[in-house]
Design a protein around this motif. Structure first.
Motif, PDB file in Angstrom:
ATOM      1  N   LYS A  85       0.843  -1.188   0.000  1.00 19.79           N
ATOM      2  CA  LYS A  85       0.000   0.000   0.000  1.00 19.79           C
ATOM      3  C   LYS A  85       0.882   1.243   0.000  1.00 19.79           C
ATOM      4  O   LYS A  85       2.067   1.190   0.357  1.00 19.79           O
ATOM      5  CB  LYS A  85      -0.894  -0.003   1.236  1.00 19.79           C
ATOM      6  CG  LYS A  85      -1.853  -1.167   1.270  1.00 19.79           C
ATOM      7  CD  LYS A  85      -2.633  -1.191   2.552  1.00 19.79           C
ATOM      8  CE  LYS A  85      -3.450  -2.464   2.583  1.00 19.79           C
ATOM      9  NZ  LYS A  85      -3.610  -2.986   3.905  1.00 19.79           N
ATOM     10  N   VAL A  86       0.289   2.356  -0.364  1.00 18.96           N
ATOM     11  CA  VAL A  86       1.012   3.628  -0.366  1.00 18.96           C
ATOM     12  C   VAL A  86       1.465   3.932   1.054  1.00 18.96           C
ATOM     13  O   VAL A  86       0.706   3.789   2.013  1.00 18.96           O
ATOM     14  CB  VAL A  86       0.104   4.764  -0.907  1.00 18.96           C
ATOM     15  CG1 VAL A  86       0.787   6.113  -0.771  1.00 18.96           C
ATOM     16  CG2 VAL A  86      -0.257   4.498  -2.349  1.00 18.96           C
ATOM     17  N   GLY A  87       2.725   4.331   1.189  1.00 17.51           N
ATOM     18  CA  GLY A  87       3.283   4.675   2.494  1.00 17.51           C
ATOM     19  C   GLY A  87       4.092   3.560   3.136  1.00 17.51           C
ATOM     20  O   GLY A  87       4.877   3.811   4.060  1.00 17.51           O
ATOM     21  N   GLU A  88       3.935   2.336   2.686  1.00 16.26           N
ATOM     22  CA  GLU A  88       4.699   1.232   3.258  1.00 16.26           C
ATOM     23  C   GLU A  88       6.154   1.313   2.821  1.00 16.26           C
ATOM     24  O   GLU A  88       6.480   1.855   1.766  1.00 16.26           O
ATOM     25  CB  GLU A  88       4.123  -0.114   2.808  1.00 16.26           C
ATOM     26  CG  GLU A  88       2.841  -0.490   3.484  1.00 16.26           C
ATOM     27  CD  GLU A  88       2.429  -1.907   3.128  1.00 16.26           C
ATOM     28  OE1 GLU A  88       2.748  -2.828   3.898  1.00 16.26           O
ATOM     29  OE2 GLU A  88       1.797  -2.073   2.072  1.00 16.26           O
ATOM     30  N   LYS A  89       7.029   0.728   3.627  1.00 10.93           N
ATOM     31  CA  LYS A  89       8.441   0.662   3.272  1.00 10.93           C
ATOM     32  C   LYS A  89       8.759  -0.728   2.743  1.00 10.93           C
ATOM     33  O   LYS A  89       8.281  -1.734   3.279  1.00 10.93           O
ATOM     34  CB  LYS A  89       9.316   0.977   4.486  1.00 10.93           C
ATOM     35  CG  LYS A  89       9.263   2.427   4.900  1.00 10.93           C
ATOM     36  CD  LYS A  89      10.250   2.699   6.000  1.00 10.93           C
ATOM     37  CE  LYS A  89      10.268   4.172   6.347  1.00 10.93           C
ATOM     38  NZ  LYS A  89      11.250   4.463   7.372  1.00 10.93           N
ATOM     39  N   VAL A  90       9.572  -0.764   1.683  1.00 14.51           N
ATOM     40  CA  VAL A  90       9.936  -2.031   1.050  1.00 14.51           C
ATOM     41  C   VAL A  90      11.426  -2.036   0.735  1.00 14.51           C
ATOM     42  O   VAL A  90      12.084  -0.991   0.738  1.00 14.51           O
ATOM     43  CB  VAL A  90       9.136  -2.259  -0.254  1.00 14.51           C
ATOM     44  CG1 VAL A  90       7.662  -2.427   0.021  1.00 14.51           C
ATOM     45  CG2 VAL A  90       9.376  -1.144  -1.246  1.00 14.51           C
ATOM     46  N   LEU A  91      11.934  -3.224   0.462  1.00 18.07           N
ATOM     47  CA  LEU A  91      13.291  -3.401  -0.040  1.00 18.07           C
ATOM     48  C   LEU A  91      13.180  -3.876  -1.484  1.00 18.07           C
ATOM     49  O   LEU A  91      12.340  -4.715  -1.796  1.00 18.07           O
ATOM     50  CB  LEU A  91      14.058  -4.435   0.783  1.00 18.07           C
ATOM     51  CG  LEU A  91      14.281  -4.104   2.257  1.00 18.07           C
ATOM     52  CD1 LEU A  91      14.912  -5.305   2.965  1.00 18.07           C
ATOM     53  CD2 LEU A  91      15.158  -2.883   2.405  1.00 18.07           C
ATOM     54  N   MET A  92      14.041  -3.343  -2.355  1.00 13.47           N
ATOM     55  CA  MET A  92      14.024  -3.724  -3.765  1.00 13.47           C
ATOM     56  C   MET A  92      15.259  -4.559  -4.063  1.00 13.47           C
ATOM     57  O   MET A  92      16.367  -4.205  -3.663  1.00 13.47           O
ATOM     58  CB  MET A  92      14.023  -2.470  -4.653  1.00 13.47           C
ATOM     59  CG  MET A  92      13.980  -2.782  -6.130  1.00 13.47           C
ATOM     60  SD  MET A  92      13.849  -1.322  -7.166  1.00 13.47           S
ATOM     61  CE  MET A  92      15.451  -0.590  -6.931  1.00 13.47           C
ATOM     62  N   LYS A  93      15.072  -5.669  -4.766  1.00 10.90           N
ATOM     63  CA  LYS A  93      16.186  -6.551  -5.119  1.00 10.90           C
ATOM     64  C   LYS A  93      17.169  -5.813  -6.022  1.00 10.90           C
ATOM     65  O   LYS A  93      16.779  -5.152  -6.981  1.00 10.90           O
ATOM     66  CB  LYS A  93      15.673  -7.797  -5.839  1.00 10.90           C
ATOM     67  CG  LYS A  93      16.760  -8.778  -6.161  1.00 10.90           C
ATOM     68  CD  LYS A  93      16.215 -10.014  -6.814  1.00 10.90           C
ATOM     69  CE  LYS A  93      17.363 -10.952  -7.119  1.00 10.90           C
ATOM     70  NZ  LYS A  93      16.917 -12.138  -7.816  1.00 10.90           N
ATOM     71  N   ASP A  94      18.462  -5.939  -5.713  1.00  8.31           N
ATOM     72  CA  ASP A  94      19.510  -5.318  -6.520  1.00  8.31           C
ATOM     73  C   ASP A  94      19.935  -6.327  -7.582  1.00  8.31           C
ATOM     74  O   ASP A  94      20.563  -7.338  -7.282  1.00  8.31           O
ATOM     75  CB  ASP A  94      20.701  -4.935  -5.639  1.00  8.31           C
ATOM     76  CG  ASP A  94      21.746  -4.133  -6.371  1.00  8.31           C
ATOM     77  OD1 ASP A  94      21.521  -3.790  -7.547  1.00  8.31           O
ATOM     78  OD2 ASP A  94      22.790  -3.833  -5.764  1.00  8.31           O
TER      79      ASP A  94
END
Length: 164
Positions: A85-94
């Protein structure tokens, strides 16, 4: 070599025989009349043309059946993705780490906009720097923050400088 899905070799599906051309055909031993080679070649070409329709239909059927079987196996292992959802924090695969000891994920990144139809997300990094392109949800994982994860002040400053 036969294709696993169709059960036929590419030359069989394209030409109707295994890597041979009409110029290399051996005249048949039965009912062979000298001087009628062109007629025999034309008859055999017509036979192959008619036979190819059947072979290609069988290959298409085999490929569709194999596709269904592979889908069943895939569906057993697939796990539904979490919708962020908007506002959540995520990690993106490098996808392109600098070396083998580099971090596997970039982040934490905040979600700014969600496109549910395509499962893509627009992200913003540290210092409100927004990523230019949308990112697919398959390369995102939720960021879990805890009080034990507060870094040293110097490390935090360095991370802010070096991360985009």
């Amino acid at each position: 070599m036969k294709n696993e899905a169709t059960g036929y070799t590419p030359s069989m599906l394209l030409y109707g025989y295994e890597r041979r051309t009409p110029s290399t055909w051996v005249p048949p031993k039965y009912d062979y009349v000298v001087g009628k080679v062109e007629e025999e070649i034309a008859r055999r070409a017509k036979e192959i043309e008619n036979w190819l329709v059947e072979v290609r239909a069988a290959a298409k059927f085999n490929a569709e059946e194999k596709k269904k079987a592979r889908k069943i196996l895939y569906d057993k292992t697939v796990v539904p993705r979490i919708a962020f959802k908007v506002g959540e924090k995520v990690l993106m695969k490098d996808h392109y780490p600098s070396d083998k000891f580099a971090d596997k994920f970039i982040g934490p990144l905040g979600i700014v906009k969600v496109n549910e139809a395509t499962n893509t997300y627009y992200l913003v990094g540290p210092h409100s720097i927004r990523l230019k392109e949308a990112v697919h949800g398959d390369i995102l994982v939720p960021f879990r923050e805890s009080k034990r994860m507060i870094p040293d002040v110097q490390v935090e400053r360095a991370m802010a400088i070096f991360q985009s």
